[in-house]
Scaffold this motif. Structure first.
Motif, mmCIF file in Angstrom:
data_model
loop_
_atom_site.group_PDB
_atom_site.id
_atom_site.type_symbol
_atom_site.label_atom_id
_atom_site.label_comp_id
_atom_site.label_asym_id
_atom_site.label_seq_id
_atom_site.Cartn_x
_atom_site.Cartn_y
_atom_site.Cartn_z
ATOM 1 N N ASN A 51 0.746 -1.236 0.031
ATOM 2 C CA ASN A 51 0.141 -0.008 0.133
ATOM 3 C C ASN A 51 0.800 1.235 0.076
ATOM 4 O OD1 ASN A 51 -2.716 -1.106 -0.044
ATOM 5 N ND2 ASN A 51 -2.676 -1.525 1.999
ATOM 6 N N SER A 52 2.006 1.261 0.577
ATOM 7 C CA SER A 52 2.912 2.391 0.564
ATOM 8 C C SER A 52 3.831 2.618 -0.647
ATOM 9 C CB SER A 52 3.706 2.336 1.952
ATOM 10 O OG SER A 52 2.933 2.077 2.921
ATOM 11 N N LEU A 53 3.971 1.731 -1.294
ATOM 12 C CA LEU A 53 4.990 1.661 -2.567
ATOM 13 C C LEU A 53 4.361 1.414 -3.933
ATOM 14 C CD1 LEU A 53 8.059 -0.375 -1.256
ATOM 15 C CD2 LEU A 53 7.709 2.150 -1.430
ATOM 16 N N LYS A 54 2.894 0.851 -3.954
ATOM 17 C CA LYS A 54 2.421 0.605 -5.212
ATOM 18 C C LYS A 54 2.123 1.661 -6.371
ATOM 19 C CE LYS A 54 -2.280 0.358 -3.582
ATOM 20 N NZ LYS A 54 -3.721 -0.759 -3.486
ATOM 21 N N ASN A 55 2.391 2.879 -5.708
ATOM 22 C CA ASN A 55 1.977 4.143 -6.584
ATOM 23 C C ASN A 55 3.219 4.474 -7.216
ATOM 24 O OD1 ASN A 55 -0.464 3.916 -6.510
ATOM 25 N ND2 ASN A 55 -0.487 5.459 -4.398
ATOM 26 N N ILE A 192 15.490 -2.851 12.408
ATOM 27 C CA ILE A 192 14.528 -1.959 12.340
ATOM 28 C C ILE A 192 12.975 -2.419 13.139
ATOM 29 C CG2 ILE A 192 12.639 -0.700 11.052
ATOM 30 C CD1 ILE A 192 14.638 -0.660 8.508
ATOM 31 N N GLY A 193 12.731 -1.610 14.116
ATOM 32 C CA GLY A 193 11.513 -1.745 14.871
ATOM 33 C C GLY A 193 10.141 -1.100 14.367
ATOM 34 N N LEU A 194 9.194 -1.797 14.348
ATOM 35 C CA LEU A 194 8.060 -1.239 13.700
ATOM 36 C C LEU A 194 6.756 -1.826 14.188
ATOM 37 C CD1 LEU A 194 7.013 -3.488 11.184
ATOM 38 C CD2 LEU A 194 8.877 -2.238 10.068
ATOM 39 N N SER A 195 5.689 -1.442 13.680
ATOM 40 C CA SER A 195 4.063 -2.005 13.816
ATOM 41 C C SER A 195 3.665 -2.191 12.536
ATOM 42 C CB SER A 195 3.565 -1.440 15.181
ATOM 43 O OG SER A 195 2.170 -1.902 15.046
ATOM 44 N N ALA A 196 3.508 -3.294 12.017
ATOM 45 C CA ALA A 196 2.696 -3.340 10.675
ATOM 46 C C ALA A 196 1.215 -3.050 10.935
ATOM 47 C CB ALA A 196 2.958 -4.754 10.207
ATOM 48 N N GLN A 197 0.895 -3.293 12.084
ATOM 49 C CA GLN A 197 -0.573 -2.906 12.509
ATOM 50 C C GLN A 197 -0.829 -1.531 12.634
ATOM 51 O OE1 GLN A 197 -2.859 -5.583 12.527
ATOM 52 N NE2 GLN A 197 -4.183 -4.347 12.716
ATOM 53 N N THR A 198 -0.266 -0.616 13.202
ATOM 54 C CA THR A 198 -0.324 0.872 13.612
ATOM 55 C C THR A 198 0.614 1.606 12.488
ATOM 56 O OG1 THR A 198 1.515 0.998 15.157
ATOM 57 C CG2 THR A 198 -0.501 0.183 15.900
ATOM 58 N N GLY A 199 1.493 1.110 11.916
ATOM 59 C CA GLY A 199 2.207 1.823 11.114
ATOM 60 C C GLY A 199 3.409 2.657 11.798
ATOM 61 N N GLU A 200 3.455 2.320 12.744
ATOM 62 C CA GLU A 200 4.558 3.032 13.484
ATOM 63 C C GLU A 200 5.915 2.454 13.216
ATOM 64 O OE1 GLU A 200 6.653 3.489 18.158
ATOM 65 O OE2 GLU A 200 4.756 2.460 17.773
ATOM 66 N N GLY A 201 7.134 3.493 12.795
ATOM 67 C CA GLY A 201 8.203 2.652 12.323
ATOM 68 C C GLY A 201 8.306 2.446 10.960
ATOM 69 N N ILE A 202 7.109 2.207 10.070
ATOM 70 C CA ILE A 202 7.025 1.651 8.667
ATOM 71 C C ILE A 202 7.846 2.333 7.894
ATOM 72 C CG2 ILE A 202 5.103 2.751 7.913
ATOM 73 C CD1 ILE A 202 5.456 -1.059 7.509
ATOM 74 N N GLU A 203 7.998 3.719 8.157
ATOM 75 C CA GLU A 203 8.484 4.704 7.128
ATOM 76 C C GLU A 203 10.130 4.300 7.041
ATOM 77 O OE1 GLU A 203 8.673 7.302 4.290
ATOM 78 O OE2 GLU A 203 6.913 6.472 5.248
ATOM 79 N N ASP A 204 10.772 3.661 8.107
ATOM 80 C CA ASP A 204 12.293 3.368 8.058
ATOM 81 C C ASP A 204 12.251 1.887 7.306
ATOM 82 O OD1 ASP A 204 13.053 5.216 9.900
ATOM 83 O OD2 ASP A 204 12.696 4.020 11.802
ATOM 84 N N TRP A 205 11.463 1.183 7.302
ATOM 85 C CA TRP A 205 11.479 0.008 6.339
ATOM 86 C C TRP A 205 11.207 0.528 4.730
ATOM 87 C CZ3 TRP A 205 12.294 -4.518 4.473
ATOM 88 C CH2 TRP A 205 11.490 -5.331 3.656
ATOM 89 N N ILE A 206 10.408 1.189 4.589
ATOM 90 C CA ILE A 206 9.947 1.793 3.355
ATOM 91 C C ILE A 206 11.189 2.454 2.738
ATOM 92 C CG2 ILE A 206 8.742 3.547 1.850
ATOM 93 C CD1 ILE A 206 7.291 0.846 2.859
#
Length: 219
Positions: A51-55, A192-206
């Motif tokens: 969802n974050s990258l498909k565009n 990297i620490g993140l929560s796929a459920q809440t989105g916290e930290g997801i930007e570091d992964w992206i």
């Protein structure tokens, strides 16, 4: 009489992995081998990632499971090409399985290919699929003992993701201890620490993925 057998038992498999890698390199497709134990949240992480990258990127997924195509169905709802591999009891994907289904993808049109491996912290670590990077997902409810108990997996990873950090207030898991344990086994690996459920930290992964894609396409 003693017989010494020096030939690598995975020699043929590794030759297929090398061919896979050459195919991916030719098409400039970034390939991520995503590994974890069952229930770590790999599929949820993939949903949020797509969802974050498909565009910006064309994404496809090879979905590995012992049985069913439940996860593949979830990912297909996002409008991406998802191909299921059922190992029917096998504890890992291998390079031959990947090579067999590559004709189902138009690799020249795919920017990022995720391979969601079988949920297992042992077997998948020993098999090269031809990927660019190995990423391991560990969730905080699994506990801090997993990195030292399964060193082979974490020794061979390029990135370790600690998922479900939204649960940190409710479990006895230390991110700092996880960083120390990983550094002791694999000083070059990132965490990297993140929560796929809440989105916290997801930007570091992206951002990590975007950097990996740039590395891939430079060659």
């Amino acid at each position: 009489m003693k017989i010494n057998i020096r030939e690598d038992v995975l020699k043929d498999h590794n030759m297929v992995a090398k061919l896979n890698r050459e195919t991916f390199k030719e098409s400039k497709t970034l390939v991520i081998n995503l590994m974890s134990s069952p229930g770590s949240g790999k599929t949820t992480l993939l949903e949020e990632t797509i969802n974050s990258l498909k565009n910006e990127y064309t994404i496809a997924v090879i979905e590995g499971d012992l049985a069913t195509d439940l996860d593949a169905q979830r990912l297909s709802l996002l409008g991406i090409n998802t191909v299921q591999i059922n190992t029917v009891g096998g504890c890992h994907l291998d390079a031959r399985m990947i090579a067999k289904i590559l004709p189902e993808f138009e690799l020249n049109r795919i920017d990022i290919l995720f391979i969601e491996n079988i949920g297992n912290l042992v077997c998948p670590s020993g098999y090269d699929l031809g990927q660019d990077f190995k990423v391991v997902v560990l969730s905080v409810p699994e506990g801090n003992d997993k990195i030292p108990k399964y060193p082979v997996m974490f020794r061979r990873t390029d990135l370790t993701i600690i998922n479900k950090i939204d649960l940190l207030p409710y479990v006895t898991f230390s991110l700092e201890q996880a960083k120390k344990d990983l550094a002791a086994i694999n000083p070059e690996a990132q965490l990297i620490g993140l929560s796929a459920q809440t989105g916290e930290g997801i930007e570091d992964w992206i951002n990590w993925l975007k950097d990996a894609y740039l590395q891939c396409t430079k060659h």
